[in-house]
Design a protein around this motif. Structure first.
Motif, mmCIF file in Angstrom:
data_model
loop_
_atom_site.group_PDB
_atom_site.id
_atom_site.type_symbol
_atom_site.label_atom_id
_atom_site.label_comp_id
_atom_site.label_asym_id
_atom_site.label_seq_id
_atom_site.Cartn_x
_atom_site.Cartn_y
_atom_site.Cartn_z
ATOM 1 N N ILE A 1 0.852 -1.186 0.000
ATOM 2 C CA ILE A 1 0.000 0.000 0.000
ATOM 3 C C ILE A 1 0.891 1.240 0.000
ATOM 4 N N PRO A 2 0.363 2.397 -0.401
ATOM 5 C CA PRO A 2 1.194 3.612 -0.450
ATOM 6 C C PRO A 2 1.826 3.932 0.893
ATOM 7 N N LEU A 3 2.978 4.563 0.844
ATOM 8 C CA LEU A 3 3.745 4.843 2.054
ATOM 9 C C LEU A 3 2.980 5.746 3.020
ATOM 10 N N PHE A 4 2.314 6.780 2.499
ATOM 11 C CA PHE A 4 1.591 7.670 3.402
ATOM 12 C C PHE A 4 0.458 6.949 4.103
ATOM 13 N N PHE B 1 9.419 -5.242 2.065
ATOM 14 C CA PHE B 1 8.588 -4.043 2.218
ATOM 15 C C PHE B 1 8.942 -3.002 1.154
ATOM 16 N N LEU B 2 10.229 -2.758 0.963
ATOM 17 C CA LEU B 2 10.657 -1.772 -0.036
ATOM 18 C C LEU B 2 10.327 -2.237 -1.447
ATOM 19 N N ARG B 3 10.466 -3.532 -1.695
ATOM 20 C CA ARG B 3 10.212 -4.065 -3.039
ATOM 21 C C ARG B 3 8.735 -3.978 -3.410
ATOM 22 N N ASP B 4 7.841 -4.204 -2.437
ATOM 23 C CA ASP B 4 6.403 -4.265 -2.718
ATOM 24 C C ASP B 4 5.709 -2.914 -2.629
ATOM 25 N N MET B 5 6.444 -1.847 -2.326
ATOM 26 C CA MET B 5 5.811 -0.530 -2.256
ATOM 27 C C MET B 5 5.269 -0.137 -3.632
ATOM 28 N N PRO B 6 3.974 0.210 -3.739
ATOM 29 C CA PRO B 6 3.458 0.644 -5.043
ATOM 30 C C PRO B 6 4.044 1.982 -5.475
ATOM 31 N N ASP B 7 4.425 2.814 -4.522
ATOM 32 C CA ASP B 7 5.113 4.075 -4.811
ATOM 33 C C ASP B 7 6.503 3.982 -4.203
ATOM 34 N N LEU C 1 15.144 2.861 -6.314
ATOM 35 C CA LEU C 1 14.945 3.532 -7.602
ATOM 36 C C LEU C 1 14.273 2.554 -8.558
ATOM 37 N N GLN C 2 12.972 2.700 -8.712
ATOM 38 C CA GLN C 2 12.191 1.802 -9.551
ATOM 39 C C GLN C 2 11.618 2.562 -10.741
ATOM 40 N N LYS C 3 11.797 1.993 -11.919
ATOM 41 C CA LYS C 3 11.266 2.621 -13.131
ATOM 42 C C LYS C 3 9.824 2.229 -13.374
ATOM 43 N N GLU C 4 9.491 0.989 -13.057
ATOM 44 C CA GLU C 4 8.135 0.484 -13.239
ATOM 45 C C GLU C 4 7.580 0.019 -11.905
ATOM 46 N N LYS C 5 6.251 -0.041 -11.821
ATOM 47 C CA LYS C 5 5.610 -0.520 -10.610
ATOM 48 C C LYS C 5 5.792 -2.021 -10.481
ATOM 49 N N PRO C 6 5.820 -2.534 -9.229
ATOM 50 C CA PRO C 6 5.950 -3.991 -9.043
ATOM 51 C C PRO C 6 4.784 -4.721 -9.701
ATOM 52 N N GLY C 7 5.096 -5.776 -10.423
ATOM 53 C CA GLY C 7 4.055 -6.559 -11.081
ATOM 54 C C GLY C 7 3.763 -6.129 -12.498
ATOM 55 N N GLU C 8 4.219 -4.923 -12.903
ATOM 56 C CA GLU C 8 3.975 -4.471 -14.257
ATOM 57 C C GLU C 8 4.921 -5.156 -15.233
ATOM 58 N N LYS C 9 4.584 -5.093 -16.505
ATOM 59 C CA LYS C 9 5.409 -5.712 -17.539
ATOM 60 C C LYS C 9 6.767 -5.015 -17.595
ATOM 61 N N ASP C 10 7.804 -5.796 -17.698
ATOM 62 C CA ASP C 10 9.190 -5.300 -17.752
ATOM 63 C C ASP C 10 9.618 -4.614 -16.461
ATOM 64 N N ALA C 11 8.900 -4.886 -15.344
ATOM 65 C CA ALA C 11 9.278 -4.257 -14.074
ATOM 66 C C ALA C 11 10.625 -4.766 -13.589
ATOM 67 N N GLY C 12 10.921 -6.030 -13.869
ATOM 68 C CA GLY C 12 12.196 -6.583 -13.411
ATOM 69 C C GLY C 12 13.327 -6.421 -14.408
ATOM 70 N N ALA C 13 12.966 -6.028 -15.634
ATOM 71 C CA ALA C 13 14.001 -5.872 -16.662
ATOM 72 C C ALA C 13 14.703 -4.533 -16.506
ATOM 73 N N MET C 14 16.029 -4.550 -16.660
ATOM 74 C CA MET C 14 16.804 -3.319 -16.526
ATOM 75 C C MET C 14 18.088 -3.475 -17.335
ATOM 76 N N ASN C 15 18.357 -2.453 -18.129
ATOM 77 C CA ASN C 15 19.573 -2.546 -18.935
ATOM 78 C C ASN C 15 20.797 -2.289 -18.076
ATOM 79 N N PHE C 16 21.944 -2.601 -18.637
ATOM 80 C CA PHE C 16 23.186 -2.516 -17.871
ATOM 81 C C PHE C 16 23.502 -1.076 -17.486
ATOM 82 N N GLU C 17 23.216 -0.117 -18.373
ATOM 83 C CA GLU C 17 23.520 1.288 -18.074
ATOM 84 C C GLU C 17 22.712 1.785 -16.887
#
Length: 464
Positions: free
Chosen positions: A68-71, A258-264, A349-365
């Motif tokens: 759930i959201p942090l706040f 906890f940090l991994r599952d944060m939606p925000d 630092l997450q680019k995509e939300k957990p569970g979304e498509k390509d959420a676990g994918a990350m380029n080397f840069e």
């Protein structure tokens, strides 16, 4: 002026600081057309999200901590604490009533033998006195119920004044995400309470107490069954105590989950690219850019990230082996700043939300940039969350243009404040010292003229 912690600023000052930081970042071309409302806590949900959350509540009884959201996590923690305080207050009231009844019965027992043997005694023998001063004293009772007027705070004694000021500290439940930063007349002149979720603070404390010498902390596997049990207890809103009987590796895994599952994520996704762009910078310019980006974070994200970085810095300080006073070798945990940044970087630092498509994918840069940025945050967390005297002057100049009526109060508070060391181990015990709210009367004194004569910078343009 001296550098002050970020969380010691009032809500109004913090909002102005965000505007100044955003302006300076846009000048550096680190952020584009970014709105502060996008960076803040997300407000209302869509109809589909509400229906999904409603069906989810039926299944798992509305989790109180994970996913759930942090706040909302902080609001749940505060609601639980208020409930506990209400229970304690009711118990104290019951004890007072019980003491009153016991005293009344004791007085009746004293009177009865004399009344039977020699008639009623004269009134002077038993002087009238209240059965329970704590209950019958109207002034005391009214103060408990909060009947005291805030407007009379300057007329109170020192002790009562400090108590009333403490009650006025801005709390997370007052920080409605739908409040507009542009409407500063609704923002408080009080500092915001230290907003760190209970689960984060307790996991950090447990590892700081029992696991700093544990080799491979955050890398060694944990018991999935025990971690799931702890997770369910936190999600049910229970007051979970982590003591020496809990495995350090289980607690470490719980914190990562906890940090991994944060939606925000702790760093809002709107600032993901801006944070990564600082990896190409070097020296003071990089730290200045990171500090401005940290100033944009909502208070709950900023405080939680600060607590986490301080904790990671303490873990890294014990990475190498050392020697005790008796000459015995104390093994290090082998978790250097680089190792910790590698583990926690993708969770912060997450680019995509957990569970979304390509959420676990990350380029080397991106992966390399995340590790480098988090390394800098851990290494320089003590200075990055401090507000320099120059930035404080910019805030006052900004407020002098938009809210000149509050400058006198803010200046007197700033120049009368006593510098204190940083120790925010608990949410409210170590929160910055609060001051009267905006409704209180600011008595004129010679202090005002002295302050204005020493801060002639107020008539300068801040450039926004």
């Amino acid at each position: 002026m001296q550098p002050v912690p970020l969380h010691s600023l009032s809500e109004l000052e913090r909002a102005s600081l965000q505007e100044i930081a955003l302006y300076q970042l846009q000048e550096k071309l680190l952020v584009g057309d970014l709105s502060l409302a996008k960076v803040g806590p997300k407000g209302s949900k869509s109809i589909r999200q509400k229906l999904e959350s409603f069906s989810k509540e039926k299944k798992d009884c509305s989790p109180q901590t994970f996913g759930i959201p942090l706040f909302q996590v902080i609001a749940n923690d505060r609601a639980y604490k208020q409930l506990q305080e209400a229970v304690k207050k009711s118990r104290r009231l019951c004890l007072e009533v019980e003491a009153t009844v016991t005293r009344f019965r004791a007085q009746r027992q004293k009177r009865t033998p004399m009344g039977r043997g020699c008639g009623l005694p004269p009134c002077e023998v038993f002087p009238e006195e209240p059965l329970c001063p704590a209950l019958l004293n109207n002034s005391t009772w009214s103060q408990r119920r909060g009947a005291m007027s805030v407007d009379s705070i300057t007329d109170l004694s020192d002790n009562t004044s400090k108590l009333l000021e403490a009650l006025q500290l801005s709390h997370p439940h007052e920080l409605d995400p739908r409040r507009s930063l542009g409407k500063k007349n609704t923002l408080s002149l009080n500092p915001i309470t230290w907003q760190v979720p209970r689960i984060v603070d307790r996991c950090c404390k447990h590892i700081e107490t029992h696991g700093l010498q544990t080799v491979g902390i955050f890398r060694v596997g944990s018991s999935k069954k025990r971690v799931q049990q702890l997770r369910e207890e936190f999600d049910r809103g229970l007051d979970v105590f982590l003591d020496e009987h809990q495995s350090v590796h289980d607690v470490a895994a719980l914190l990562k989950e906890f940090l991994r599952d944060m939606p925000d994520s702790l760093v809002p996704r709107e600032l993901y690219a801006a944070f990564l762009s600082t990896a190409a910078m070097e020296g003071p310019g990089q730290l200045a850019a990171l500090q401005l980006l940290l100033f944009l974070l909502p208070p709950c994200h900023s405080d939680t990230l600060h607590r986490l970085l301080r904790f990671l810095g303490e873990v890294a300080r014990h990475a190498e082996s050392s020697w005790g006073p008796d000459g015995q070798e104390i093994p290090g945990n082998k978790m250097t700043v680089s190792n910790l940044a590698t583990i926690f970087g993708p969770n912060i630092l997450q680019k995509e939300k957990p569970g979304e498509k390509d959420a676990g994918a990350m380029n080397f840069e991106d992966s390399t940039a995340i590790i480098l940025v988090l390394q800098r945050l851990i290494e320089h967390h003590q200075t990055l969350f401090m507000v320099s005297p120059e930035m404080q002057r910019d805030i006052l100049r900004r407020l002098f243009q938009t809210d000149p009526d509050v400058i006198d109060y803010l200046l007197r508070r700033k120049f009368n404040a006593v510098p204190s060391t940083e120790s925010e181990d608990s949410a409210e015990e170590h929160a910055p010292s609060p001051l009267p709210g905006r409704t209180c009367t600011l008595e004129s004194s010679s202090v005002s003229s002295e302050l204005y004569s020493s801060v002639s910078f107020l008539n300068l343009d801040v450039g926004i």
